[in-house]
Design an enzyme around this catalytic site. Structure first.
Site, PDB file in Angstrom:
ATOM      1  N   SER A 101       0.820  -1.203   0.000  1.00 28.26           N
ATOM      2  CA  SER A 101       0.000   0.000   0.000  1.00 28.26           C
ATOM      3  C   SER A 101       0.856   1.257   0.000  1.00 28.26           C
ATOM      4  O   SER A 101       1.652   1.489  -0.896  1.00 28.26           O
ATOM      5  CB  SER A 101      -0.966  -0.041   1.185  1.00 28.26           C
ATOM      6  OG  SER A 101      -1.871   1.034   1.154  1.00 28.26           O
ATOM      7  N   ASP A 156      -3.222   6.421  -3.206  1.00 25.66           N
ATOM      8  CA  ASP A 156      -2.125   5.776  -2.494  1.00 25.66           C
ATOM      9  C   ASP A 156      -1.502   4.708  -3.396  1.00 25.66           C
ATOM     10  O   ASP A 156      -1.888   4.562  -4.557  1.00 25.66           O
ATOM     11  CB  ASP A 156      -2.593   5.211  -1.153  1.00 25.66           C
ATOM     12  CG  ASP A 156      -3.495   4.000  -1.293  1.00 25.66           C
ATOM     13  OD1 ASP A 156      -4.070   3.806  -2.378  1.00 25.66           O
ATOM     14  OD2 ASP A 156      -3.653   3.251  -0.301  1.00 25.66           O
ATOM     15  N   ASP A 166      -1.472   1.400  -3.772  1.00 23.47           N
ATOM     16  CA  ASP A 166      -2.231   0.343  -4.424  1.00 23.47           C
ATOM     17  C   ASP A 166      -3.592   0.843  -4.911  1.00 23.47           C
ATOM     18  O   ASP A 166      -4.442   0.047  -5.322  1.00 23.47           O
ATOM     19  CB  ASP A 166      -2.402  -0.875  -3.515  1.00 23.47           C
ATOM     20  CG  ASP A 166      -3.082  -0.541  -2.186  1.00 23.47           C
ATOM     21  OD1 ASP A 166      -3.016   0.629  -1.768  1.00 23.47           O
ATOM     22  OD2 ASP A 166      -3.665  -1.448  -1.584  1.00 23.47           O
ATOM     23  N   ASP A 211      -6.271   1.989  -3.631  1.00 20.69           N
ATOM     24  CA  ASP A 211      -7.563   1.664  -3.000  1.00 20.69           C
ATOM     25  C   ASP A 211      -8.032   2.802  -2.100  1.00 20.69           C
ATOM     26  O   ASP A 211      -9.062   2.686  -1.438  1.00 20.69           O
ATOM     27  CB  ASP A 211      -7.501   0.339  -2.236  1.00 20.69           C
ATOM     28  CG  ASP A 211      -6.609   0.384  -1.000  1.00 20.69           C
ATOM     29  OD1 ASP A 211      -5.823   1.348  -0.864  1.00 20.69           O
ATOM     30  OD2 ASP A 211      -6.685  -0.541  -0.183  1.00 20.69           O
TER      31      ASP A 211
END
Length: 307
Positions: free
Chosen positions: A106, A246, A248, A250
């Protein structure tokens, strides 16, 4: 191989697997996680395959392949979707009705990597729903499987994912927009063009090159310092809105046309209002740190807030 409880608990957290590559997490470790996850899924009889995606970090392809090796060694098939955002992996889990594994750390620094696991339909796997079992097996040693190994296939779901997102809202009356987007060299650079491509959007991209070393700034829009470049771009380009993702992709933070950050609670309230207009009485999920304005608005609109 058996591992110490300390080394396992340092990496397998409450909701995911995460650690420093080469020190806490490596191919052997994630291969065993894949094998244990496959045993868990096989014991439930819910699926005969696992879908696997990964982000742009340098270690992600090899780690995801090692995980796939662990899964197939336990008799389950693997569907590799390649580069993906976490939400794209969750979409694939629903589309294919299969458990999934997303390789990403992440917003964490480049040295880290990890795994987000889910059951079919993107139902999350945490300590109480599987991670504790996997931890225990890694400490004791994952038993081998004496049946037929699974097979690996590949499938590109990006176009299907983008189409699904566009279908969440009525775009028939959409006016042309200029949108500045900061991908932070993360997976937003992969998904945003696919989602916005067919729309009347003049996209102003920032840091769309996929680079897991994050050469421009951390891909963590929670930190106001990481919004500065986007705020400047919105003002200079005359964009209607700015989006910051961010690593990733999500999480997405919004900057208004003046370059000012919009509180996520305001965005949640706007989305809740829209969804309740479409589905009166619906349940609206929000998180712990959401402003009280969100549940208050949901109640006023006849919905049910759920923290």
């Amino acid at each position: 191989m058996a591992r110490s409880a300390e080394s396992v608990s340092a990496v397998i957290k409450a909701y995911d697997v995460r650690g420093v590559v080469g020190e806490q997490i490596d191919e052997d470790f994630v291969r065993e996680v894949g094998a244990s996850f496959a045993r868990l899924i096989r014991s439930e009889g819910a699926s005969d395959r696992v879908v696997v995606g990964h982000d742009m970090r340098e270690s992600s392809p090899k780690l995801s392949q090692a995980f796939a090796d662990g899964v197939t060694a336990q008799g389950l098939d693997v569907v590799l979707i390649g580069l993906a955002s976490t939400d794209q992996l969750y979409f694939a889990s629903g589309l294919l009705d299969a458990p999934g594994a997303m390789f990403t750390a992440s917003h964490n620094p480049a040295a880290y990597n990890g795994i987000k696991l889910c059951r079919a339909g993107a139902k999350p796997v945490g300590q109480e729903t599987g991670l504790a079992i996997i931890s225990a097996e890694l400490v004791d040693g994952v038993p081998e499987y004496d049946g037929t190994p699974g097979v690996v296939s590949e499938r590109d779901v990006l176009a299907d994912y983008a189409s699904f997102l566009r279908g969440l809202v009525d775009l028939s009356q959409m006016r042309p927009l200029k949108v500045a987007a900061d991908a932070g060299n993360g997976m937003g650079g992969h998904t945003v063009p696919a989602v916005f491509g067919p729309l009347p959007i003049d996209l102003v991209p920032l840091y769309f090159e996929l680079d897991g070393t994050f050469p421009n700034h951390e891909a963590n829009p929670l930190d106001p310092a990481n919004l500065v470049d986007l705020q400047r771009l919105v003002v200079e380009s005359g964009a209607d809105v700015g989006l910051a993702f961010d690593g990733d992709a999500d999480r997405c933070f919004v900057v208004d046309e003046r370059g000012e950050p919009v509180t996520p609670s305001a965005v949640t309230a706007l989305v809740a209002d829209r969804e309740l207009a479409k589905e009166p009485g619906a349940t609206i999920i929000h998180n712990l740190i959401t402003s009280r304005v969100v549940p208050e608005l949901v109640l006023e609109q006849g919905g049910v807030p759920l923290r």
